[in-house]
Motif scaffolding. Sequence first.
Motif, PDB file in Angstrom:
ATOM      1  N   ILE A  33       0.856  -1.191   0.000  1.00  0.00           N
ATOM      2  CA  ILE A  33       0.000   0.000   0.000  1.00  0.00           C
ATOM      3  C   ILE A  33       0.890   1.237   0.000  1.00  0.00           C
ATOM      4  O   ILE A  33       1.716   1.418   0.892  1.00  0.00           O
ATOM      5  N   CYS A  66      -6.889   2.280  -2.764  1.00  0.00           N
ATOM      6  CA  CYS A  66      -7.563   2.185  -1.463  1.00  0.00           C
ATOM      7  C   CYS A  66      -8.490   3.380  -1.305  1.00  0.00           C
ATOM      8  O   CYS A  66      -8.028   4.523  -1.185  1.00  0.00           O
ATOM      9  N   ASP A 117     -11.336   0.755   2.562  1.00  0.00           N
ATOM     10  CA  ASP A 117     -10.324  -0.224   2.136  1.00  0.00           C
ATOM     11  C   ASP A 117      -9.142  -0.228   3.088  1.00  0.00           C
ATOM     12  O   ASP A 117      -8.528  -1.271   3.330  1.00  0.00           O
ATOM     13  N   LEU A 118      -8.814   0.940   3.630  1.00  0.00           N
ATOM     14  CA  LEU A 118      -7.722   1.092   4.588  1.00  0.00           C
ATOM     15  C   LEU A 118      -8.274   1.861   5.786  1.00  0.00           C
ATOM     16  O   LEU A 118      -8.843   2.938   5.626  1.00  0.00           O
ATOM     17  N   ASP A 119      -8.107   1.313   6.954  1.00  0.00           N
ATOM     18  CA  ASP A 119      -8.752   1.838   8.159  1.00  0.00           C
ATOM     19  C   ASP A 119      -8.297   3.266   8.468  1.00  0.00           C
ATOM     20  O   ASP A 119      -7.156   3.482   8.879  1.00  0.00           O
ATOM     21  N   SER A 133      -8.059  -1.071  13.907  1.00  0.00           N
ATOM     22  CA  SER A 133      -6.599  -1.248  13.932  1.00  0.00           C
ATOM     23  C   SER A 133      -6.061  -1.277  15.354  1.00  0.00           C
ATOM     24  O   SER A 133      -5.143  -2.043  15.676  1.00  0.00           O
ATOM     25  N   GLN A 178      -7.397  -3.628   6.929  1.00  0.00           N
ATOM     26  CA  GLN A 178      -7.965  -3.403   5.602  1.00  0.00           C
ATOM     27  C   GLN A 178      -9.382  -3.957   5.548  1.00  0.00           C
ATOM     28  O   GLN A 178      -9.724  -4.905   6.253  1.00  0.00           O
ATOM     29  N   GLU A 179     -10.173  -3.340   4.712  1.00  0.00           N
ATOM     30  CA  GLU A 179     -11.579  -3.722   4.538  1.00  0.00           C
ATOM     31  C   GLU A 179     -12.325  -3.675   5.872  1.00  0.00           C
ATOM     32  O   GLU A 179     -12.674  -4.695   6.453  1.00  0.00           O
TER      33      GLU A 179
END
Length: 391
Positions: free
Chosen positions: A200, A237, A265-267, A273, A285-286
């Motif tokens: 990423i 993302c 897509d990315l927190d 997290s 992710q997601e």
Amino acid sequence: MKNYFFYFALLLTSLFSFGQKQPQESIIKMPPIIPDSKITILKEVDVLFNTRMGFDNCFVDGDLMSSQFAVNQLRFEIKGKIHDKVYFRFRNRYTKIPDPTTIDNLSRAVDLAYLNIELTPKTKLTLGKMIGDWGGYELLINPIEILSYNVINDKSDNFQVGAAFTYSLEDRKNTFNFQVLNARTKTFQEQYGTTAPPGIVATKTPLSIVANWKGHLFDSKLETTYSAARFIDAENCNRNYLALGNKFKTGKLTLYYDFQYSNEDLDQKCVVSNIIKKQHPYAAQEVTYIDNWIRAEYKIQPKVDVLLTLMANNSYWNGNPDPNKSDCLATSYGIIPTMEYTPFSDLNLKFYVGYIAKKYNYSSYAQTQFNAVDYSSGQLSFGIIAPLLVL
């Protein structure tokens, strides 16, 4: 002899009065320090200190952690017209650390700094740092009135630099707002650093596109602010966002309901997290966040209002590679009963007492796999709320 003294005293009195009168007349004839043209502009300008301060008592799992005075909100604001078709607004927050290292080259302590230009009676162009039109009513209410935010608005960058185009229909009851804004204030490295998942990388266009509809229905008893937005957070993302804000007013009752949905897509919120970080060193992710927010305001007397705020959030990790996963890792609830008293009829200053109660529940999967532990928090506050208009 007495007559001589009388006439002499009368002469001195006249001379003294004349000497005092001359400078006063000369001062009156001098031009004013602020010319009339500037005074006309000042009549269109408001200067405010948006303030909330009080005595806070904080609890965790029922145990008192601290009792102390605090200035919870202090935002200096100046706004108004500088031209018949040009409006400006600036607001700086003194209860936020001023960090100048942002992608927009502006301190994060600055909430608002924009110009609003009337192109036609129905269309407006806004340029500068503004509020993202994606948050429902929770985000649109003056921040000094919100004792605590729900998860999505609390964890988001809600003030961004960009441009907006606003169009109102003939009836003025429907307004459409389109924004192109920065997706965040931090750089990709500041936001994610070493937690960026392998593969990423930063995008060259960290932007967001927002579409909003504000409506007035049923003789304006029902108002809406519905938004859809797409954010570019990194290469390949994105973040898709939906908010449905509703406001119903009848008599002494005003009722708000916001539904918010963020699929990432990315927190970006980092709630998921932070739950998994002991086993997973990278940002999740997601992920998906779903918020529900309700606020009721009722005027029981001309000077007394009672308020009740309810909120809930569900946080999901859809991208968990574990085949035995549980998507929903956490659920949080909040309730904020508040009472406000306005002693002055000609000044918007309120004394308030409110209690912020929140409960954080983690799924059995999150407790087993990530050692998450349920807990509760509370805050009992007494103080004042005032958008102090000083000019």
